[in-house]
Design a protein around this motif. Structure first.
Motif, short mmCIF file in Angstrom:
data_model
loop_
_atom_site.label_atom_id
_atom_site.label_comp_id
_atom_site.label_asym_id
_atom_site.label_seq_id
_atom_site.Cartn_x
_atom_site.Cartn_y
_atom_site.Cartn_z
N ARG A 59 54.95 47.30 51.84
CA ARG A 59 55.60 48.51 51.36
C ARG A 59 54.63 49.69 51.43
O ARG A 59 53.42 49.52 51.31
N TYR A 60 55.18 50.88 51.61
CA TYR A 60 54.35 52.07 51.61
C TYR A 60 53.75 52.31 50.22
O TYR A 60 54.35 51.91 49.21
N PRO A 61 52.62 52.98 50.17
CA PRO A 61 52.00 53.27 48.87
C PRO A 61 52.75 54.39 48.15
O PRO A 61 53.63 55.05 48.73
N HIS A 252 49.42 59.46 52.62
CA HIS A 252 48.08 59.69 53.17
C HIS A 252 47.02 58.83 52.51
O HIS A 252 45.99 58.54 53.12
N LEU A 253 47.22 58.38 51.26
CA LEU A 253 46.26 57.52 50.59
C LEU A 253 46.83 56.11 50.53
O LEU A 253 47.86 55.87 49.91
N SER A 254 46.15 55.15 51.14
CA SER A 254 46.66 53.79 51.19
C SER A 254 46.68 53.17 49.79
O SER A 254 45.97 53.60 48.87
N SER A 255 47.49 52.13 49.65
CA SER A 255 47.54 51.39 48.38
C SER A 255 46.17 50.82 48.03
O SER A 255 45.76 50.79 46.87
N ILE A 256 45.44 50.36 49.05
CA ILE A 256 44.11 49.78 48.84
C ILE A 256 43.15 50.85 48.32
O ILE A 256 42.38 50.62 47.39
N THR A 257 43.18 52.02 48.94
CA THR A 257 42.30 53.10 48.51
C THR A 257 42.59 53.51 47.08
O THR A 257 41.67 53.69 46.26
N GLN A 258 43.86 53.67 46.76
CA GLN A 258 44.22 54.06 45.40
C GLN A 258 43.77 53.03 44.38
O GLN A 258 43.21 53.36 43.33
#
Length: 370
Positions: A59-61, A252-258
């Motif tokens: 799923r998208y972040p 623009h900010l991935s789930s992993i980055t967040q």
């Protein structure tokens, strides 16, 4: 048929990309990275936050990174909420988005060089004219100097850096107030190194209330040792934040980055001890260089700018030959040094002692620090 260079935008032809020397040497003190790896206990927390997201990567972040913005607002304090905060892939993307939304063709951003070298490059990339107002003779900025420059050039945006890179000096509150009073457009305070300031109250965050055109940008790269994660953010009026959504890329900010950023923020107090140690090593470098007769300003960042060099390029090379990489930022007679660990600092100081002994003609030891 036209070549690729001919197809390129005219203002980009013949230019070279941003980059710092990346050399494989034992001690690397050239890019202002945090010298310490993420502690094991912090890494475990970050891994836990990231692990929760892995099965949902189909799923998208959250495109607006609301939970992360809430955590960032709580970290900053000053009565800020998630609506006051925006996050992106490093503070460079934050600055780029500000230029995309409020700069562009026919608009101007005013900077005060020497300062962060990406500012003019980001301006060029967004077709925003960059005007360099320079600095006073000692590389400082006073309120009268800044006010006069803004009045003369009437920019759409003003970029100020505190603590400044490469000088390491923080701005007085009066400078920010003078800039805001003189400007008709945005006043952006780049505070990438704010956590290293000797006076925590020097931040411009306390000036945000009632100043709808004031922006403070930050990063997790330095104090949080998170340079590889690429997380930057800003604090500003909620209406200004809302306008940035017009130029942000979808998701623009991935789930992993967040998730990783939220894990790091949960460990902010733990990471402060690393910041305190880097501040100690920074001050150790300042004291040692002054004892050698080399001038260096008090620094509020995780680096220092050392002067008194008759040939900065030759000193840089000689220090490199001793296994220590520092940064030649192009200022006559000066080199920038990132604060490292206790062992890295010892190696740096030993390298300077060796070069001073072998090649004293490279230095001007008569010039004393103020």
């Amino acid at each position: 048929m036209s070549g690729i260079e001919d197809l390129l935008r005219e203002d980009l032809r013949g230019k070279t990309p941003y980059g710092a020397p990346q050399l494989d040497v034992p001690v690397q003190l050239n890019t202002n990275e945090n010298a310490f790896a993420i502690p094991e206990d912090v890494a475990a927390v970050v891994a836990e936050f990231v692990g929760r997201e892995l099965r949902g990567l189909n799923r998208y972040p959250d495109r607006d990174a609301v939970a992360l913005r809430e955590d960032l607002a709580a970290y900053l304090g000053h009565g800020l909420t998630a609506d006051h905060v925006w996050a992106a892939n490093g503070s460079n993307e934050i600055l780029q988005q500000l230029l995309q939304a409020f700069g562009g063709p026919g608009r101007t951003v005013l900077g005060f060089m020497p300062s962060y070298s990406m500012h003019p490059l980001l301006a060029r990339g967004t077709a925003t004219a960059f005007v360099d107002a320079g600095r006073e003779d000692d590389y400082t900025l006073g309120p009268d100097f800044v006010r006069a420059a803004i009045t003369e050039h009437d920019p759409d945006l003003v970029f100020l850096v505190s603590p400044n890179n490469p000088t390491g000096t923080a701005l007085d509150r009066e400078v920010v107030e003078a800039a805001y009073g003189a400007a008709r457009g945005l006043v952006v305070i780049d505070e990438a190194y704010a956590e290293f300031a000797r006076d925590p109250g020097s931040t411009a965050l306390g000036l945000l209330e009632g100043r709808r055109r004031l922006v403070v940008t930050r990063t997790l790269s330095k104090a949080f040792a998170f340079a590889g994660a690429r997380v930057g953010y800003l604090a500003a009026d909620p209406e200004l934040v809302e306008k940035l959504l017009l130029v942000r890329l979808p998701y623009h900010l991935s789930s992993i980055t967040q998730a990783a950023a939220r894990g790091a923020l949960a460990c902010a107090a733990r990471l402060q001890s690393e910041v305190d140690e880097l501040k100690h090593q920074r001050d150790r470098i300042v004291k040692n260089m002054r004892a050698k007769g080399l001038p260096v300003a008090d620094s509020d960042a995780n680096f220092v700018l050392v002067g008194g060099l008759r040939d900065a390029a030759a000193v840089w090379r000689a220090i490199l030959d001793e296994g220590v990489l520092i940064r030649d930022v192009g200022l006559p007679g000066r080199l920038r040094i990132t604060a490292g660990s206790e062992e890295e600092t010892a190696a740096l100081l030993d390298a300077f002692d060796t070069v001073l002994e072998r090649r004293p003609a490279l230095f001007d030891l008569q010039e004393q620090a103020k």
